[in-house]
Enzyme design. Sequence first.
Site, mmCIF file in Angstrom:
data_model
loop_
_atom_site.group_PDB
_atom_site.id
_atom_site.type_symbol
_atom_site.label_atom_id
_atom_site.label_comp_id
_atom_site.label_asym_id
_atom_site.label_seq_id
_atom_site.Cartn_x
_atom_site.Cartn_y
_atom_site.Cartn_z
ATOM 1 N N GLY B 40 0.847 -1.194 0.000
ATOM 2 C CA GLY B 40 0.000 0.000 0.000
ATOM 3 C C GLY B 40 0.878 1.237 0.000
ATOM 4 N N GLY B 42 -0.506 4.553 0.221
ATOM 5 C CA GLY B 42 -1.283 5.738 0.577
ATOM 6 C C GLY B 42 -0.581 6.548 1.648
ATOM 7 N N LEU B 43 -1.362 7.305 2.399
ATOM 8 C CA LEU B 43 -0.742 8.147 3.414
ATOM 9 C C LEU B 43 0.064 7.314 4.387
ATOM 10 C CD1 LEU B 43 -3.329 10.904 4.310
ATOM 11 C CD2 LEU B 43 -1.287 11.037 2.911
ATOM 12 N N ALA B 44 -0.496 6.214 4.839
ATOM 13 C CA ALA B 44 0.214 5.407 5.824
ATOM 14 C C ALA B 44 1.382 4.663 5.171
ATOM 15 C CB ALA B 44 -0.745 4.436 6.495
ATOM 16 N N GLY B 45 1.079 3.884 4.146
ATOM 17 C CA GLY B 45 2.114 3.059 3.516
ATOM 18 C C GLY B 45 3.186 3.901 2.838
ATOM 19 N N HIS B 266 -20.887 8.057 5.853
ATOM 20 C CA HIS B 266 -20.654 9.496 5.722
ATOM 21 C C HIS B 266 -21.961 10.182 5.354
ATOM 22 C CE1 HIS B 266 -18.999 13.298 4.536
ATOM 23 N NE2 HIS B 266 -17.817 12.923 4.973
ATOM 24 N N SER B 284 -17.433 16.857 0.654
ATOM 25 C CA SER B 284 -16.725 17.027 1.927
ATOM 26 C C SER B 284 -17.647 17.441 3.059
ATOM 27 C CB SER B 284 -15.653 18.083 1.785
ATOM 28 O OG SER B 284 -15.172 18.430 3.067
ATOM 29 N N ARG B 330 -20.415 12.341 12.390
ATOM 30 C CA ARG B 330 -20.939 11.711 11.188
ATOM 31 C C ARG B 330 -22.020 10.679 11.454
ATOM 32 N NH1 ARG B 330 -15.180 10.937 8.025
ATOM 33 N NH2 ARG B 330 -15.043 13.113 7.408
ATOM 34 N N HIS B 401 -18.298 4.910 4.020
ATOM 35 C CA HIS B 401 -17.174 5.779 3.745
ATOM 36 C C HIS B 401 -15.866 5.250 4.321
ATOM 37 C CE1 HIS B 401 -14.839 9.318 3.167
ATOM 38 N NE2 HIS B 401 -14.771 9.610 4.435
#
Lengths: 209, 637, 248
Positions: B40, B42-45, B266, B284, B330, B401
């Site tokens: 992955g 993304g932001l983490a990976g 969401h 958003s 949410r 979401h």
Amino acid sequence: MNGKKAVMAVSGFALFGFVNVHMLGNLQVFLGREAFNRYAELLRAEPALLWAARIVLLTMVILHIWASWKLMVLNKLRARPVGYVMKRSIVSSYASRTMYWSGPIVGAFVIYHLMQFTWGVGGTSHDPKDPYGNVVHGFQVIPIAIAYVVAMGLLMLHLYHGAWSMFQTLGVNHPRYTPLLKRFAQVVSIGLFLGFSSIPASVMAGLIQ
Amino acid sequence: MKLDSKIPSGPIQEKWDRARFEMKLVNPANKRKYNIIVVGSGLAGGAAAASFGELGYNVKCFCYQDSPRRAHSIAAQGGINAAKNYQNDGDSIYRLFYDTVKGGDFRAREANVYRLAQISVNIIDQCVAQGVPFAREYGGTLSNRSFGGAQVSRTFYARGQTGQQLLLGAYQALMRQVDSGSVTMFPRTEMVDLVVVDGRARGIVTRNLISGKIESHVADAVVLGTGGYGNVFYLSTNAKGSNATAIWRAYKRGALFANPCFTQIHPTCIPVSGDYQSKLTLMSESLRNDGRIWVPLAKGDTRPPMQIPENERDYYLERRYPAFGNLVPRDIASRAAKQVCDEGHGVGSTGLGVYLDFSDAIQRLGNSVVADRYGNLFKMYERITGDNPYEVPMRIFPAIHYTMGGLWVDYQLQSTIPGLFVIGEANFSDHGANRLGASALMQGLSDGYFVLPYTIGNYLAAARPDGLDANHAQFREAEENVNRITQRLLAANGQRTVDSFHRELGKILWDYCGMARNAEGLRLALGKIRELREEYWKNVLVGGEAEDLNQSLERAGRVADYFELAELLVTDALARNESCGGHFREEFQTPEGEALRDDANYSYVAAWEYKGPNQEPELHKEPLEFEHVHPSQRSYK
Amino acid sequence: MKLILHIWRQKNPSAPGKMMRYPMDNLSHEMSVLEMLDVLNEQLIVKGERPVTFEHDCREGICGSCGFMINGVAHGPMPATTVCQLTLRHFKDGEEVYLEPWRAHAFPILKDLMVNRSALDRIIAAGGYISVPTGSAPDGNTIPVGKGDADRSMDAAACIGCGACVAACPNASAALFTGAKIAHLGLLPQGQPERNKRALKMVAQVTRELFGSCSNIGECEAVCPKEIRLEAIARMNRDFLAGSWTER
């Protein structure tokens, strides 16, 4: 690649400057035989200066052609070897898309132009002492005069895009001033066309004899 | 199995410091001898892979997309929270911690959340330095906006594309490491199995999505940052390719799966328009800052919205939650929308929608300010629906979401398989039963940049490189396992496409295990899922070949996992006899229709252990203790 | 509604390809172009034919995965719209619609409408970043950034890397893509130390990938789903020239 673009822009800028001055000089043909011939003589008065200018211009022409040749091989042959079945242009001007055509044709024209008026081997009568007469006799041959007008049309197309594009290539772009620059390019290129073409047109119309 | 969360002792403010000090370090010269696999980007990976590369480890990073820049973190719109208190409005690390625990309905680990709040401030600094073009005030300082579930402005944003900008920051850091040679990227490569050797995660098996080739990769540690499993519902705001295969196959190799039933709906998505619909588009949550949500007071009122006079509108969130109004968390906003629609007040052709109205904001602020804040969202809405939100209220409806559940990890982000670390949305994480807006980006980057680079070192320091290679029997077995699944899917050669099964599965989950759930419905769902799964293996039509670019086959493998995951999700929902956060059981609600938690019996993390095909999974409980934020009924009134 | 699709079909990078005709019926004008292809693919799979391979992911216009030529225009007729958000209401009932993959030497076709755009990643890897290792950042508010600069930087940073600019350019130039990253970072104070060097390194990579050169015609700007302006290219040119002088 970007370096060659800069070479294109700078040499283009120099040639653009030359073309403007050249037109202003040529327009003196409307002042009559004497004035025009005096101007022609003046240009040749100092051979060192003349040759310096010629060498600079020739260098610019060679650089312009060399860079465009290199970029054309890249752009037209290598960067997209297989084309689209269907492709539409949305915003680009006809002028901007035909630089690789308008350029060489104008180049070929320049050679003929030199043959005709500088070397006197263009097939029309030539008297080194009377440039005014050469112009008049040259353009009295209708096909030649028309060819000149067409070539000036292509030059207009070339500069219509080139005269603002060189600024973009050199990194000058501003949301407020670039539209003005484009307008400037349009006005100047049309002005050049009208200015240059007015001479063969006037000869054909019998206004200059 | 005893779940050890490895939370450090000491006061909560000092736990992370203490943990960092107590962790073992890997000698800088030795780091390059360790291989780490990150799945992955993304932001983490992406953040983790870049940070490992900077530290000097040998990293292999895998993503199914053609480029790491396309990971679905990119779609996050609203912003990222941080306890900077730049607005001088009373924010602090403690308040962010408090809000997050409360917002998560008291089902998150306090120590993790506190660490997250501490690290939040470093994330902003790091991202600014990377060149993330956060919104600025005229004086040049960073700008903030407020977000659901908080009464302070702590959300940093880059227009409506915060996720994109943060991801590009991580992506650029990652590509810098690729250029330097410390990270090798494997795009268009999907992890299809985890390899465990002698009880430790030692590698993965992948499928090359272009050639279809199955390959093995060996490492000293494996990190999963593969995102959530929202696509089990078919229609969700996730990317079409987002999938649960990596975490699911890790689960089947022994990693525990925690709180699968905690799924987030969401509240502000564009409503469904037809059967062919392939995904739901999120608008958003920041829109709720200035937009007012309402439905017609009269049931079945089909007049155009602008013809409904003010006194015939029900601004139901403002009415029911005067303190937070349109900015309630949410889960609450979503459920309220479902309730008014169930009662017949819904709008649009399907009756599944409510209005989000900007006319007041436009009157108060003017078109240009509204355009500055939400212009790109308005444009997107108009592109999709053909309506202009400057003139007509938007229609919105809740959609799946985010998934708070995921693989169970301890404080070090290590799963129950030693050497397998899970970060970002893929782990069960710090959000408890409900995630607050602008917290997912924070958690992904916190895990990737600032937690895992330390904790993985602690693990590696004790694990010597041993020259294991991909010819080991466990790798062979895993590859055969993968090939077997593929062959079975192709051999079924039935009548129905993969998508038609997926759509039906999603409908079952949405109907019985969506915004509101009850025991009877969940039991029904369980039966339906099993039935459909049986049919799937007999009647699916995949087409094409295994050793080729075959998008239908890619989906087929993912959907096969969704069937099993759906069952676990429903099982977990059935076992949790309370309502909390995103998990709302109709049997457990207050007279006013609010979620009713059962702290005495359910204050735990439900971690499920795989026991083999067609076996009931085993439930392990990690009790949750709240020393700092005392569980109370969440009140946003 | 009805549409008659003509789609480029190519089995693999080395196989020859051709346009194939697919009449579609019962389409809804609320569908996106990609949803229409989903429907087509379902039909093809059931018929035992090979479905159309196309790239897509987020389907909300931000990941940059999707994109192909529609009737000769990258991402189709609507400005500032990727194909995943292009709904059929912008087409006429019964229209003939041509779908073709991006074409460039640097974007070899993998299958049908899918191309390999890794060249764009390599351009970023060559220098499209600010070198700041994790943990070495000062407080976020230490460096003020004027709102104008931040906004213009964001305008350029909005690039989604879809490749439409390359596809639309008659020269297959990646100038807009590269310029966007150079402008994004170059407009921020954080990006200054590496600014000129960045331009040199990225442009060198663009050259290695055999993208064409920019002739400032503006087709890229017209099809860019994120409306990135030619100004970004001028900025690249400027930084490149400055770098050619200052870097050694």
